[in-house]
Design a protein around this motif. Structure first.
Motif, PDB file in Angstrom:
ATOM      1  N   ALA A 172       0.885  -1.255   0.000  1.00 44.99           N
ATOM      2  CA  ALA A 172       0.086   0.008  -0.072  1.00 44.99           C
ATOM      3  C   ALA A 172       0.791   1.215  -0.215  1.00 44.99           C
ATOM      4  O   ALA A 172       1.873   1.399   0.782  1.00 44.99           O
ATOM      5  CB  ALA A 172      -0.757  -0.027   1.208  1.00 44.99           C
ATOM      6  N   PRO A 173       0.581   2.211  -0.759  1.00 48.84           N
ATOM      7  CA  PRO A 173       1.378   3.346  -0.992  1.00 48.84           C
ATOM      8  C   PRO A 173       1.240   4.324   0.383  1.00 48.84           C
ATOM      9  O   PRO A 173       0.110   4.348   0.996  1.00 48.84           O
ATOM     10  CB  PRO A 173       0.684   4.118  -2.160  1.00 48.84           C
ATOM     11  CG  PRO A 173       0.257   3.005  -2.784  1.00 48.84           C
ATOM     12  CD  PRO A 173      -0.418   2.011  -2.076  1.00 48.84           C
ATOM     13  N   TYR A 174       2.184   5.169   0.709  1.00 52.40           N
ATOM     14  CA  TYR A 174       2.135   6.000   1.708  1.00 52.40           C
ATOM     15  C   TYR A 174       1.370   7.198   1.329  1.00 52.40           C
ATOM     16  O   TYR A 174       0.749   7.290  -0.099  1.00 52.40           O
ATOM     17  CB  TYR A 174       3.357   6.392   2.090  1.00 52.40           C
ATOM     18  CG  TYR A 174       4.269   5.499   2.736  1.00 52.40           C
ATOM     19  CD1 TYR A 174       4.299   5.134   4.325  1.00 52.40           C
ATOM     20  CD2 TYR A 174       4.993   4.413   2.093  1.00 52.40           C
ATOM     21  CE1 TYR A 174       4.934   4.085   4.710  1.00 52.40           C
ATOM     22  CE2 TYR A 174       6.055   3.624   2.376  1.00 52.40           C
ATOM     23  CZ  TYR A 174       5.768   3.275   3.916  1.00 52.40           C
ATOM     24  OH  TYR A 174       6.730   2.522   4.632  1.00 52.40           O
ATOM     25  N   ALA A 175       0.852   8.056   2.377  1.00 53.68           N
ATOM     26  CA  ALA A 175      -0.035   9.346   2.052  1.00 53.68           C
ATOM     27  C   ALA A 175       0.897  10.112   0.918  1.00 53.68           C
ATOM     28  O   ALA A 175       1.869  10.304   0.864  1.00 53.68           O
ATOM     29  CB  ALA A 175      -0.160  10.109   3.106  1.00 53.68           C
ATOM     30  N   GLY A 176       0.103  10.610  -0.123  1.00 57.33           N
ATOM     31  CA  GLY A 176       0.379  11.424  -1.098  1.00 57.33           C
ATOM     32  C   GLY A 176       1.179  10.680  -2.456  1.00 57.33           C
ATOM     33  O   GLY A 176       1.503  11.409  -3.387  1.00 57.33           O
ATOM     34  N   TRP A 177       1.084   9.360  -2.320  1.00 51.59           N
ATOM     35  CA  TRP A 177       1.652   8.697  -3.361  1.00 51.59           C
ATOM     36  C   TRP A 177       0.501   7.835  -4.189  1.00 51.59           C
ATOM     37  O   TRP A 177      -0.449   7.800  -3.706  1.00 51.59           O
ATOM     38  CB  TRP A 177       2.623   7.341  -2.911  1.00 51.59           C
ATOM     39  CG  TRP A 177       4.003   7.870  -2.254  1.00 51.59           C
ATOM     40  CD1 TRP A 177       4.131   8.158  -1.144  1.00 51.59           C
ATOM     41  CD2 TRP A 177       5.130   8.049  -3.058  1.00 51.59           C
ATOM     42  NE1 TRP A 177       5.261   8.690  -0.626  1.00 51.59           N
ATOM     43  CE2 TRP A 177       5.974   8.609  -2.197  1.00 51.59           C
ATOM     44  CE3 TRP A 177       5.316   7.764  -4.338  1.00 51.59           C
ATOM     45  CZ2 TRP A 177       7.344   8.633  -2.480  1.00 51.59           C
ATOM     46  CZ3 TRP A 177       6.664   8.194  -4.606  1.00 51.59           C
ATOM     47  CH2 TRP A 177       7.628   8.545  -3.858  1.00 51.59           C
ATOM     48  N   ALA A 219       5.352  -2.954 -15.744  1.00 54.77           N
ATOM     49  CA  ALA A 219       5.724  -2.624 -14.382  1.00 54.77           C
ATOM     50  C   ALA A 219       5.024  -1.639 -13.866  1.00 54.77           C
ATOM     51  O   ALA A 219       4.412  -0.894 -14.181  1.00 54.77           O
ATOM     52  CB  ALA A 219       7.146  -2.522 -14.142  1.00 54.77           C
ATOM     53  N   THR A 220       4.888  -1.933 -12.147  1.00 52.95           N
ATOM     54  CA  THR A 220       4.189  -1.037 -11.503  1.00 52.95           C
ATOM     55  C   THR A 220       5.269   0.215 -11.040  1.00 52.95           C
ATOM     56  O   THR A 220       6.552   0.011 -10.609  1.00 52.95           O
ATOM     57  CB  THR A 220       3.746  -1.708 -10.056  1.00 52.95           C
ATOM     58  OG1 THR A 220       2.830  -2.583 -10.420  1.00 52.95           O
ATOM     59  CG2 THR A 220       3.031  -0.241  -9.252  1.00 52.95           C
ATOM     60  N   HIS A 221       4.671   1.447 -11.135  1.00 54.13           N
ATOM     61  CA  HIS A 221       5.528   2.724 -10.673  1.00 54.13           C
ATOM     62  C   HIS A 221       4.772   3.736 -10.026  1.00 54.13           C
ATOM     63  O   HIS A 221       3.546   3.676  -9.741  1.00 54.13           O
ATOM     64  CB  HIS A 221       6.291   3.233 -11.727  1.00 54.13           C
ATOM     65  CG  HIS A 221       5.435   4.068 -12.672  1.00 54.13           C
ATOM     66  ND1 HIS A 221       4.874   3.426 -13.818  1.00 54.13           N
ATOM     67  CD2 HIS A 221       5.001   5.407 -12.810  1.00 54.13           C
ATOM     68  CE1 HIS A 221       4.122   4.169 -14.581  1.00 54.13           C
ATOM     69  NE2 HIS A 221       4.238   5.515 -13.707  1.00 54.13           N
ATOM     70  N   TYR A 222       5.225   4.352  -9.207  1.00 56.59           N
ATOM     71  CA  TYR A 222       4.599   5.290  -8.300  1.00 56.59           C
ATOM     72  C   TYR A 222       4.832   6.793  -8.466  1.00 56.59           C
ATOM     73  O   TYR A 222       6.161   7.075  -8.912  1.00 56.59           O
ATOM     74  CB  TYR A 222       4.998   5.027  -6.969  1.00 56.59           C
ATOM     75  CG  TYR A 222       4.500   3.695  -6.335  1.00 56.59           C
ATOM     76  CD1 TYR A 222       3.467   3.472  -5.844  1.00 56.59           C
ATOM     77  CD2 TYR A 222       5.559   2.767  -6.669  1.00 56.59           C
ATOM     78  CE1 TYR A 222       3.085   1.955  -5.330  1.00 56.59           C
ATOM     79  CE2 TYR A 222       5.250   1.359  -6.191  1.00 56.59           C
ATOM     80  CZ  TYR A 222       3.721   1.059  -5.731  1.00 56.59           C
ATOM     81  OH  TYR A 222       3.504  -0.087  -5.200  1.00 56.59           O
ATOM     82  N   THR A 223       4.124   7.723  -8.235  1.00 55.60           N
ATOM     83  CA  THR A 223       4.624   9.099  -8.221  1.00 55.60           C
ATOM     84  C   THR A 223       3.929   9.857  -7.114  1.00 55.60           C
ATOM     85  O   THR A 223       3.016   9.295  -6.070  1.00 55.60           O
ATOM     86  CB  THR A 223       3.693   9.912  -9.617  1.00 55.60           C
ATOM     87  OG1 THR A 223       2.420   9.754  -9.265  1.00 55.60           O
ATOM     88  CG2 THR A 223       4.166   9.436 -10.792  1.00 55.60           C
ATOM     89  N   HIS A 224       4.362  11.018  -6.676  1.00 52.40           N
ATOM     90  CA  HIS A 224       4.020  11.654  -5.525  1.00 52.40           C
ATOM     91  C   HIS A 224       3.727  13.157  -5.860  1.00 52.40           C
ATOM     92  O   HIS A 224       4.262  13.910  -6.825  1.00 52.40           O
ATOM     93  CB  HIS A 224       5.245  11.855  -4.393  1.00 52.40           C
ATOM     94  CG  HIS A 224       4.723  12.207  -3.072  1.00 52.40           C
ATOM     95  ND1 HIS A 224       4.633  13.475  -2.692  1.00 52.40           N
ATOM     96  CD2 HIS A 224       4.585  11.690  -1.974  1.00 52.40           C
ATOM     97  CE1 HIS A 224       4.515  13.700  -1.640  1.00 52.40           C
ATOM     98  NE2 HIS A 224       4.149  12.458  -1.173  1.00 52.40           N
ATOM     99  N   ASP A 225       2.616  13.595  -4.911  1.00 52.69           N
ATOM    100  CA  ASP A 225       2.058  15.052  -5.266  1.00 52.69           C
ATOM    101  C   ASP A 225       3.338  16.185  -5.224  1.00 52.69           C
ATOM    102  O   ASP A 225       3.165  16.885  -6.233  1.00 52.69           O
ATOM    103  CB  ASP A 225       1.372  15.481  -4.179  1.00 52.69           C
ATOM    104  CG  ASP A 225      -0.041  14.330  -4.365  1.00 52.69           C
ATOM    105  OD1 ASP A 225      -0.196  13.961  -5.233  1.00 52.69           O
ATOM    106  OD2 ASP A 225      -0.620  14.409  -3.277  1.00 52.69           O
ATOM    107  N   LYS A 226       4.462  16.004  -4.391  1.00 53.40           N
ATOM    108  CA  LYS A 226       5.374  16.747  -4.581  1.00 53.40           C
ATOM    109  C   LYS A 226       6.382  16.935  -5.805  1.00 53.40           C
ATOM    110  O   LYS A 226       6.823  18.149  -6.170  1.00 53.40           O
ATOM    111  CB  LYS A 226       6.433  16.670  -3.238  1.00 53.40           C
ATOM    112  CG  LYS A 226       5.547  16.998  -1.865  1.00 53.40           C
ATOM    113  CD  LYS A 226       6.479  16.496  -0.798  1.00 53.40           C
ATOM    114  CE  LYS A 226       5.914  16.901   0.602  1.00 53.40           C
ATOM    115  NZ  LYS A 226       6.650  16.494   1.850  1.00 53.40           N
ATOM    116  N   VAL A 227       6.680  15.851  -6.294  1.00 50.04           N
ATOM    117  CA  VAL A 227       7.574  15.545  -7.449  1.00 50.04           C
ATOM    118  C   VAL A 227       6.685  14.695  -8.667  1.00 50.04           C
ATOM    119  O   VAL A 227       6.818  13.771  -8.916  1.00 50.04           O
ATOM    120  CB  VAL A 227       8.769  14.974  -7.160  1.00 50.04           C
ATOM    121  CG1 VAL A 227       9.744  15.997  -6.683  1.00 50.04           C
ATOM    122  CG2 VAL A 227       8.701  13.833  -6.332  1.00 50.04           C
TER     123      VAL A 227
END
Length: 746
Positions: free
Chosen positions: A529-534, A542-550
């Motif tokens: 499970a991603p952390y907050a903001g992810w 493949a799976t990848h993630y982004t964050h609101d800050k970047v």
């Protein structure tokens, strides 16, 4: 500078070769004036060795007289060559590769002494004795107008724990207290062994008295560099100057440590940094300012098409300057946003441009991708928000090959860089090693032979951290193994590291308390499970993630982003590591050739080299990088005690980091063949005639297979404590002993 109009060809008495060069230059200038430079084809002229140059040709005589500008000793085989490409004219003094030694460059630019075209750079007149301080205002105004926030951010960087700083007031000639947001010029210089006034508890009240450090009346010993910096500051219309020796109370150790930790920020907040890049100590002065007169040479080459002058290529500061070789000055150069450099000529370097007093070129680098992140000033504003091990490895590598007068200063000299990087790395650093990636941080290697640093204090500099060694280190695996930034071309990580031990840091081998090193990258990587903001993104690859800050940066797994900035790093006296690891004994095999190809390519000091690890059946099962220069020093046949510190997997095939398994393919092939024929079957070991003559390709291995290995430390024991002797890798399947042992690493 001398006359602009060149004399006639007849008066110059040119040789045939120089006549040909002169005709080419006439044509070159015409191409630029007509806007037809895209049609220009690069021209190269070999002018010959020093002995072959004409003794009657004016141009040849001028070229011969320019030899000292190359800072290279004369050799009868070195040849002068002139190259004319689309934007530059270059004079080269070609040196055979095996004779270059530490030569940084074998070419200099030739600039016309008068404007030839709007598209061509030309030289500008300068005073060989004194620097024109009016240029400073021109550079400052140009930077503020063109570059704005990139070089002159409105918001200052906070200084942790410091409500005020000391500054030198060059109007009242004393030290004053000021808020951190005050506007000041900072000085960067080499202390050397110069006896100089220092701010101390007992004299700070005197230093704060108006007139206390006036050059004409003071009883304090003010080194020439600092005196010239004060003159420079007042003459350009600024009031405040920051100099470490007078603006840090040197015997107030608590406050001093806060300043050392904030050093990167002090330079980042300066209006600009004044760099004394010449001279070995603080008495050298800023040549060209005040009483420090300079004597700059002007090497002119006369031709009918117009005179040319030699101009050293500058991308900021000289690589061979003493200032650029010092450990303390790295953070000063990287974190300052704007530099005025005194290194013979005076030049300007900022986040977006480079300008010099001896040329009209005002090079702006906005949007340029030609520099690595850690090759430019203004690093604080460009540090990644995430824990980027590749950037950290570049910083460590640059710092560790620099010089320190005292080994014990290594931690303090790097403290400012650590403080700047700490918000991006959860848990901060333990003696230069990121706690978040501690397993991976242990995988540094000597690039060339390292020298052990000795600390005179009670706590030593450990062998397991790079801070315990001086010299060039390799940190390739730091970036390759973090598996954090997502690469669309290579969506699956090619190299992954799995922790095998729990690291604990101690003050001494028998100290009852310990600090548990988080080493938590693997925990974040394994959480579904991603952390907050992810935000999680899935595609067919493949799976990848982004964050609101970047939002434009892709990650393979979520990590804390600037969420741990207030957590302090562990104490700096935790110099020992406690761990429980698998242990076994192997033997040192033959010398591997993989590093010698790189040595041939780069042709400088000898590289540290690799040797094979042999098991009980004399099979090559891995490799160790020895901290040695010469192959006759290799302890071939010696028993080595190895411990496993992490497990690794490398995907076999073509990819960004395919070099790892290719380096070990020789061992994998032998091991694969051995296992396929049955345990104990004789196999090739390096150095045999069969292996040297070549063998069958390793055809049985498919590209989607993996190479599974252990990262191993060769340890040596002394008085109950173990020390790092070498680091390497070996095939997991070759590790047959599962004996666990308690280790204390010093």
């Amino acid at each position: 500078m001398a006359e602009i109009n060149a004399p006639s060809e007849q008066r110059l008495n040119l040789c045939n070769g120089c006549k040909e060069v002169d005709a080419a230059l006439d044509l070159y200038y015409e191409h630029h004036r007509n806007g037809a430079i895209d049609d220009w084809q690069k021209l190269k002229y070999t002018l010959g060795t020093l002995d072959e140059l004409s003794h009657t040709c004016a141009c040849c005589l001028d070229i011969a007289a320019s030899l000292p500008a190359f800072n290279d000793p004369y050799s009868p085989v070195n040849k002068f060559r002139l190259v004319i490409d689309d934007t530059d004219i270059m004079l080269k003094y070609k040196v055979p590769r095996n004779m270059r030694g530490g030569l940084e460059t074998d070419y200099l630019f030739l600039l016309p002494t008068e404007p030839k075209s709007e598209t061509l750079e030309h030289a500008t007149p300068f005073d060989p004795a004194y620097f024109d301080l009016k240029l400073v205002q021109r550079w400052v105004e140009r930077c503020e107008t063109l570059h704005g926030e990139a070089c002159c951010p409105a918001k200052k960087v906070p200084l942790p724990g410091l409500d005020s700083i000391l500054l030198i007031d060059v109007v009242d000639w004393c030290v004053v207290s000021a808020p951190p947001e005050a506007r000041y010029v900072a000085l960067s210089y080499c202390w050397g062994q110069t006896a100089a006034a220092r701010a101390l508890k007992h004299n700070i009240s005197v230093l704060k008295t108006p007139g206390a450090i006036s050059p004409s009346t003071t009883s304090f010993k003010i080194p020439r560099t600092i005196a010239d910096a004060m003159t420079f500051t007042i003459e350009i219309g600024e009031r405040y100057l920051w100099v470490d020796s007078l603006c840090i109370i040197q015997d107030d150790y608590n406050t001093k440590q806060l300043h050392l930790d904030s050093m990167a920020f002090i330079y980042a907040n300066s209006y600009f940094t004044l760099v004394a890049a010449e001279g070995p100590n603080a008495d050298h002065g800023l040549r060209g300012v005040g009483a420090s007169k300079r004597d700059l040479p002007i090497h002119k080459i006369r031709l009918p098409s117009g005179s040319l002058v030699l101009n050293k290529p500058r991308a900021g500061f000289r690589l061979d300057s003493i200032w650029n070789s010092r450990g303390w000055t790295l953070q000063e150069s990287l974190f300052s946003r704007r530099l005025i450099l005194f290194d013979g000529f005076v030049s300007w370097v900022c986040c977006e441009g480079e300008w010099s007093e001896d040329t009209d070129r005002e090079l702006d680098l906005q949007g340029s991708s030609s520099f690595l992140l850690t090759d430019r000033v203004g690093l604080y504003g460009r540090l990644p928000l995430w824990p980027d091990l590749q950037v950290w490895g570049s910083l460590v590598s640059q710092f560790n090959k620099r010089d320190l007068t005292f080994d014990k200063d290594v931690i303090d000299a790097f403290a400012g860089i650590e403080t700047a990087g700490r918000p991006s790395f959860p848990g901060g650093f333990l003696l230069g090693m990121p706690q978040f990636f501690f397993d991976i941080a242990m995988l540094w290697q000597p690039e060339r032979r390292l020298i052990r640093r000795i600390n005179g204090r009670s706590n030593h500099l450990p062998s397991w951290s790079w801070v315990g060694w001086k010299g060039e280190i390799e940190t390739q695996l730091w970036g390759a193994s973090s598996a954090l930034p997502y690469n669309e071309r290579y969506p699956l990580p090619e190299i992954t590291i799995e922790p095998l031990v729990q690291w604990k840091a101690l003050k001494s081998p028998d100290y009852p308390e310990h600090h548990a090193i988080p080493n938590s990258y693997a925990v974040h990587r394994s959480k579904a499970a991603p952390y907050a903001g992810w935000t999680e993104h899935q595609n067919n690859r493949a799976t990848h993630y982004t964050h609101d800050k970047v939002p434009d940066q892709y990650f393979r797994y979520p990590v804390p982003l600037l969420e741990d900035s207030h957590t302090p790093s562990p104490a700096k006296d935790l110099c020992f590591l406690s761990l429980t690891a698998m242990r076994s004994c192997f033997k040192i095999g033959g010398i591997l050739e993989d590093r010698f190809a790189e040595q041939e390519r780069f042709g400088r000091d000898p590289f540290a080299f690799n040797v094979s690890i042999l098991d009980a059946a004399n099979r090559a099962v891995g490799a160790l990088r020895l901290n040695l220069e010469y192959v006759n020093e290799a302890p071939i046949g010696e028993e080595c005690e190895l411990i496993t510190i992490s497990a690794g997997t490398a995907r076999i095939g073509e990819g960004q980091h395919s070099y790892l398994w290719k380096r070990d393919e020789w061992a994998l092939k032998q091991w694969h063949d051995s296992v396929s024929r049955g345990e104990g079957t004789p196999v090739l070991v390096e150095g045999s005639e069969e292996e040297e003559s070549g063998g069958d390709e390793w055809e049985d291995v498919e590209e989607d297979e993996t190479y599974n290995f252990f990262n191993v430390l060769w340890i040596e024991r002394s008085g109950g404590t173990c020390y790092r002797k070498a680091l390497g890798r070996m095939i997991q399947g070759a590790w047959v002993c599962s004996e666990l042992t308690d280790i204390v690493l010093g």
